[in-house]
Design an enzyme around this catalytic site. Sequence first.
Site, PDB file in Angstrom:
ATOM      1  N   CYS A   1     -22.522 -85.275  31.035  1.00 10.64           N
ATOM      2  CA  CYS A   1     -21.827 -84.337  30.150  1.00 10.64           C
ATOM      3  C   CYS A   1     -21.879 -84.818  28.707  1.00 10.64           C
ATOM      4  O   CYS A   1     -21.565 -85.973  28.418  1.00 10.64           O
ATOM      5  CB  CYS A   1     -20.376 -84.201  30.609  1.00 10.64           C
ATOM      6  SG  CYS A   1     -19.382 -83.120  29.568  1.00 10.64           S
TER       7      CYS A   1
ATOM      8  N   HIS B   1     -20.127 -69.030  46.298  1.00 10.29           N
ATOM      9  CA  HIS B   1     -20.701 -70.377  46.311  1.00 10.29           C
ATOM     10  C   HIS B   1     -21.181 -70.811  44.921  1.00 10.29           C
ATOM     11  O   HIS B   1     -21.937 -71.766  44.808  1.00 10.29           O
ATOM     12  CB  HIS B   1     -21.846 -70.475  47.330  1.00 10.29           C
ATOM     13  CG  HIS B   1     -21.373 -70.354  48.757  1.00 10.29           C
ATOM     14  ND1 HIS B   1     -22.178 -69.939  49.783  1.00 10.29           N
ATOM     15  CD2 HIS B   1     -20.149 -70.574  49.302  1.00 10.29           C
ATOM     16  CE1 HIS B   1     -21.471 -69.923  50.916  1.00 10.29           C
ATOM     17  NE2 HIS B   1     -20.241 -70.296  50.644  1.00 10.29           N
TER      18      HIS B   1
HETATM   19 ZN   LIG Z   1     -17.368 -83.439  30.777  1.00 12.87          ZN
END
Ligand SMILES: [Zn+2]
Length: 255
Positions: free
Chosen positions: A158, A125
């Site tokens: 990100c 997981h």
């Molecule tokens: Zn990314």
Amino acid sequence: MTTSEAIEEARRFVADAGRVVVLTGAGISTESGIPDFRGPRGVWTRNPAAEKQSTIQNYLAEPEVRRAAWRSRLDSPAWSAEPNTGHRALVALERRGKLHALVTQNIDELHQRAGSSPAKVVEVHGSMRRVMCWQCGRRAPMDEALARVRAGEDDPHCLVCGGILKSDTISFGQALVPEVIERALSVAGEADLLLAIGTTLQVQPVASMVPIAARAGASVVIVNDQETAMDELADVVIRAPIGTVLTAICGDDAN
Ligand SMILES: [Zn+2]
């Protein structure tokens, strides 16, 4: 069979086995203070909204769900959790040269922190101690993302591509990683002994490690505080505290 007879029989199975495959679930981590999400006292059982937060579709679609998820990650009890005697007994098993693989449904990395070799651990997981970018797939330490949240970003993205970041775990609605599952099922077929610990063995496909191992001729030992879906396939079923049981059956003979 009494509990102490069952423990003695399991200890002999471990002593006789060359390749032990271990499968661990939430039960081994509750002794470290990490809540079981699905159990009777679990987080999702008590708070269905928390389960919604963990659904990948909601997480990706709703910024408010992500902001709430980051806030709750900040104070997760898991960050301060330490490995317990159960995790350490599995390290002793590896030192005896018997551990073939350690498959875990847990996302807390407590096996690695206890000293189990990362190469032996199969995280079906994922891990909450990493983040992954949903767009470019880049993985990074969770600590870095949490530091950005503490510094004021409520939904960090990100740094490379601007995509949505999530913990590197399998959320509800998210597919398992096929290569990881394939490895878990294939090591089960190579075991002389399968030790299933702290899992009710209800979640497929990982639960099928038990019948796969049994069909291949392995002995099966189940340690869990409640009945499991696979008890009838086990040679020994032990219902006693996991840390104590594992220390008795896996600890080095010299200890
Ligand atoms: Zn990314």
